[in-house]
Write a protein that holds these residues in place. Structure first.
Motif, short mmCIF file in Angstrom:
data_model
loop_
_atom_site.label_atom_id
_atom_site.label_comp_id
_atom_site.label_asym_id
_atom_site.label_seq_id
_atom_site.Cartn_x
_atom_site.Cartn_y
_atom_site.Cartn_z
N ILE A 1 0.87 -1.16 0.00
CA ILE A 1 0.00 0.00 0.00
C ILE A 1 0.91 1.21 0.00
CG2 ILE A 1 -1.73 1.32 1.26
CD1 ILE A 1 -2.84 -1.25 2.35
N GLU A 2 1.05 1.82 -1.18
CA GLU A 2 2.01 2.90 -1.39
C GLU A 2 3.38 2.41 -0.89
OE1 GLU A 2 0.21 6.24 0.63
OE2 GLU A 2 -1.16 6.62 -1.04
N ASP A 3 4.13 3.28 -0.27
CA ASP A 3 5.39 2.86 0.36
C ASP A 3 5.22 2.71 1.86
OD1 ASP A 3 6.82 2.86 -2.05
OD2 ASP A 3 7.23 5.02 -1.90
N ALA A 4 3.97 2.73 2.31
CA ALA A 4 3.70 2.79 3.75
C ALA A 4 3.65 1.41 4.40
CB ALA A 4 2.38 3.53 3.99
N VAL A 5 3.04 0.44 3.71
CA VAL A 5 2.79 -0.86 4.34
C VAL A 5 3.06 -1.98 3.34
CG1 VAL A 5 1.12 -2.30 5.56
CG2 VAL A 5 0.97 0.18 5.74
N ASP A 6 3.75 -3.02 3.79
CA ASP A 6 3.88 -4.26 3.04
C ASP A 6 3.02 -5.32 3.74
OD1 ASP A 6 5.77 -2.90 1.61
OD2 ASP A 6 7.49 -3.96 2.44
N ILE A 7 2.14 -5.97 2.99
CA ILE A 7 1.34 -7.05 3.55
C ILE A 7 1.69 -8.33 2.82
CG2 ILE A 7 -0.97 -7.93 3.99
CD1 ILE A 7 -1.97 -5.10 4.15
N THR A 8 2.13 -9.34 3.56
CA THR A 8 2.56 -10.60 2.99
C THR A 8 1.58 -11.71 3.33
OG1 THR A 8 4.89 -9.97 3.15
CG2 THR A 8 4.41 -12.32 2.88
N LEU A 9 1.10 -12.41 2.31
CA LEU A 9 0.27 -13.60 2.53
C LEU A 9 1.20 -14.77 2.84
CD1 LEU A 9 -2.42 -15.15 2.41
CD2 LEU A 9 -2.03 -15.43 -0.07
N ASP A 10 1.17 -15.24 4.09
CA ASP A 10 2.06 -16.31 4.53
C ASP A 10 1.47 -17.69 4.32
OD1 ASP A 10 4.12 -14.55 5.54
OD2 ASP A 10 2.76 -14.12 7.20
N GLY A 11 0.17 -17.86 4.64
CA GLY A 11 -0.42 -19.19 4.54
C GLY A 11 -1.91 -19.18 4.78
N VAL A 12 -2.54 -20.30 4.43
CA VAL A 12 -3.98 -20.47 4.66
C VAL A 12 -4.23 -21.85 5.26
CG1 VAL A 12 -4.64 -18.91 2.79
CG2 VAL A 12 -4.42 -21.36 2.34
N VAL B 1 2.25 -7.99 8.50
CA VAL B 1 2.10 -6.58 8.18
C VAL B 1 3.38 -5.85 8.59
CG1 VAL B 1 0.77 -4.48 8.58
CG2 VAL B 1 -0.39 -6.70 8.50
N LYS B 2 4.04 -5.24 7.62
CA LYS B 2 5.26 -4.47 7.89
C LYS B 2 4.93 -2.98 7.80
CE LYS B 2 10.07 -3.74 6.51
NZ LYS B 2 11.13 -4.07 5.51
N ASN B 3 5.20 -2.27 8.86
CA ASN B 3 4.90 -0.85 8.95
C ASN B 3 6.13 -0.03 8.56
OD1 ASN B 3 4.12 1.73 9.63
ND2 ASN B 3 3.84 1.34 11.81
N ASN B 4 6.07 0.59 7.39
CA ASN B 4 7.20 1.39 6.90
C ASN B 4 7.08 2.86 7.25
OD1 ASN B 4 8.30 -0.93 5.60
ND2 ASN B 4 6.88 -0.64 3.91
N GLY C 1 -5.26 6.90 1.52
CA GLY C 1 -6.23 7.03 0.45
C GLY C 1 -7.21 5.88 0.36
N GLU C 2 -7.46 5.20 1.46
CA GLU C 2 -8.39 4.07 1.54
C GLU C 2 -7.97 2.91 0.63
OE1 GLU C 2 -12.48 5.14 1.11
OE2 GLU C 2 -12.26 6.99 2.28
N LYS C 3 -6.69 2.81 0.33
CA LYS C 3 -6.21 1.74 -0.55
C LYS C 3 -6.22 0.40 0.17
CE LYS C 3 -3.31 4.57 -3.60
NZ LYS C 3 -3.70 5.87 -3.06
N THR C 4 -6.39 -0.67 -0.61
CA THR C 4 -6.41 -2.04 -0.10
C THR C 4 -5.45 -2.90 -0.92
OG1 THR C 4 -8.21 -2.70 -1.56
CG2 THR C 4 -8.83 -1.76 0.58
N VAL C 5 -5.27 -4.15 -0.48
CA VAL C 5 -4.49 -5.13 -1.26
C VAL C 5 -5.35 -6.36 -1.49
CG1 VAL C 5 -2.26 -4.32 -0.40
CG2 VAL C 5 -3.46 -6.17 0.80
N GLN C 6 -5.05 -7.09 -2.56
CA GLN C 6 -5.83 -8.28 -2.93
C GLN C 6 -4.91 -9.49 -3.08
OE1 GLN C 6 -6.44 -5.26 -4.76
NE2 GLN C 6 -8.18 -4.85 -3.39
N PHE C 7 -5.44 -10.65 -2.68
CA PHE C 7 -4.75 -11.93 -2.86
C PHE C 7 -5.73 -12.98 -3.32
CE2 PHE C 7 -2.41 -9.82 0.61
CZ PHE C 7 -1.11 -9.85 0.13
N GLU C 8 -5.30 -13.82 -4.23
CA GLU C 8 -6.08 -15.02 -4.56
C GLU C 8 -5.62 -16.12 -3.62
OE1 GLU C 8 -6.92 -18.18 -8.23
OE2 GLU C 8 -6.05 -16.20 -8.65
N LEU C 9 -6.56 -16.71 -2.89
CA LEU C 9 -6.21 -17.69 -1.88
C LEU C 9 -6.20 -19.09 -2.45
CD1 LEU C 9 -8.35 -16.45 1.16
CD2 LEU C 9 -6.02 -15.79 0.51
N PRO C 10 -5.19 -19.90 -2.11
CA PRO C 10 -5.22 -21.32 -2.51
C PRO C 10 -6.48 -21.97 -1.97
CG PRO C 10 -3.08 -20.72 -1.61
CD PRO C 10 -3.99 -19.57 -1.32
N ARG C 11 -7.06 -22.85 -2.77
CA ARG C 11 -8.32 -23.48 -2.38
C ARG C 11 -8.25 -24.98 -2.67
NH1 ARG C 11 -12.13 -25.73 -0.65
NH2 ARG C 11 -14.34 -25.30 -0.97
#
Length: 426
Positions: free
Chosen positions: A295-306, A335-338, A416-426
């Motif tokens: 999300i911009e340069d502010a936050v890195d969100i990593t999908l680790d597992g399901v 969640v990494k806070n930059n 700016g109300e931005k979000t991130v998207q991931f397709e989850l393994p199913r």
């Protein structure tokens, strides 16, 4: 809906409504709702006025001598109860640790003893029975926080649910001078507080007494060891929830149980399992996904597992789930806070869109771990999201797409109300 139905049933109903009638109005007002933050438990250690202990003989080495080479960690039990003590289980490396803000608390060892033929005055404390159980733990406190810390040493062993537990004690069934106390503690001093000086490191014993009924309950569930939020740099314990967040661990009571646990699937945490209201049976899991979105340069969100798992109510908690068989989807993220400010994780929401246009469901905040609530500037933290489905509906679904965010500040959305998207393994 009956009054005794829990938040789980409410969540299922909400999900069903969303799946059946969701549209494109995804910025509904409920997006701005945040979970009510739980207040930390501040129970005093039981029976703290029963006896006085001196500030002497607090040294960890002296305490450990009684528990070395397979001997009793707490040989004082027999003399105090007038009964006979049999050691049932010893755990030399529990792994129970809280290390926050320079204040470290560890349980170095614990031992479970069965006591029989107690004298009558002791039996009165075990529901009138002359037999019962005493668990003794060796705890170490190491204060490197830069300031004095007030710490009650409050822990508990959670049994059937979050309301059924055995509290810790720093006096009962412990020889004088061997209980967990700071070095400045003086027996009999009015207004005495458990204040640990900066740089102080000390160890001592704590105990838990269990009746036969409580012990039988413990062996019938998956008990937890809870380090409560019971430390603060303030004498009135303000901010204890942030200074020492609650920590929950699996509690082992026998070698057989330890072997079974070692070979069992390791489930991501949620309040259903940590509160012992349900067990899980794994359907599918995928770890080490390691996909990162920004999300911009502010936050890195990593999908680790399901993990997808059947939810199996524990005894006495069936009514919370009604008649429906349930499946839980738990998603682990980092969640990494930059930024240069703290970010709130407690009110960070997510939703899963199902089969592109079938509908969506939101995360069940009350089923998620309550910690961590924040991630500090320049640091990262794990954030688990939990979604609940009826099993009969879940079996029809083919594709899950997850959206996380937006982040919410004190009064408004961030970035700016931005979000991130991931397709989850199913």
């Amino acid at each position: 809906m009956a009054a005794n139905k829990s938040w789980i049933l409410s969540s299922i109903l909400l999900s069903a409504l969303l799946l059946g009638a969701c549209g494109n109005s995804e910025k509904a007002s409920e997006d701005k709702k945040t979970k009510e933050e739980e207040k930390p438990k501040m129970e005093e250690t039981a029976s703290d006025t029963d006896k006085d202990v001196s500030k002497e003989e607090k040294d960890k080495t002296e305490v450990e001598e009684s528990g070395s080479e397979g001997e009793a960690l707490n040989p004082y039990i027999e003399g105090e109860t007038g009964g006979k003590s049999e050691i049932l289980y010893t755990n030399d490396n529990p792994g129970f640790e809280s290390d926050e803000n320079g204040f470290k608390v560890t349980v170095d060892k614990y031992q479970i003893a069965k006591v029989t033929d107690m004298d009558q005055s002791t039996a009165n404390r075990f529901d009138g029975s002359t037999s019962g159980y005493i668990i003794t733990a060796l705890m170490t406190v190491d204060n490197q926080s830069g300031k004095p810390v007030y710490f009650n040493g409050t822990t508990n062993i959670r049994l059937q649910d979050e309301l059924t537990y055995v509290p810790s004690n720093t006096r009962d069934f412990i020889e004088e001078g061997k209980g967990l106390r700071p070095k400045t503690y003086e027996a009999g001093l009015d207004g005495n507080t458990n204040m640990y000086e900066d740089g102080e490191k000390t160890s001592g014993l704590i105990t838990y007494k269990m009746t036969e009924d409580q012990y039988n309950m413990m062996t019938g569930v998956k008990p937890k060891f809870v380090m409560e939020s019971s430390a603060s740099q303030s004498k009135d314990f303000k901010g204890s929830g942030e200074f020492m967040p609650e920590k929950i661990f699996d509690f082992t009571y026998s070698g057989e149980q330890a072997e079974a646990s070692a070979s069992a699937p390791q489930f991501y945490p949620d309040s259903m399992t940590t509160d012992n209201i349900a067990d899980k049976k794994m359907i599918f899991e995928k770890n080490d996904i390691n996909k990162t979105e920004k999300i911009e340069d502010a936050v890195d969100i990593t999908l680790d597992g399901v993990q997808y798992a059947e939810v199996i109510p524990t005894a006495g908690n069936e009514a919370r789930f009604g008649d429906d068989e349930m499946v839980a989807l738990t998603v682990k993220t980092t969640v990494k806070n930059n930024t240069d400010k703290e970010l709130n994780l407690f009110n960070l929401s997510a939703k899963v869109t199902i089969d592109e246009d079938r509908g969506y469901t939101r995360n069940n905040g009350f089923a998620e771990p309550s910690e961590p609530k924040k991630v500090k500037a320049g640091e990262e933290a794990d954030r688990y999201f939990v979604f609940l489905f009826r099993k009969d509906e879940f079996q029809l679904f083919k594709q899950f797409d997850m959206e996380i965010g937006p982040f919410f500040g004190e009064k408004e959305y961030l970035f700016g109300e931005k979000t991130v998207q991931f397709e989850l393994p199913r």
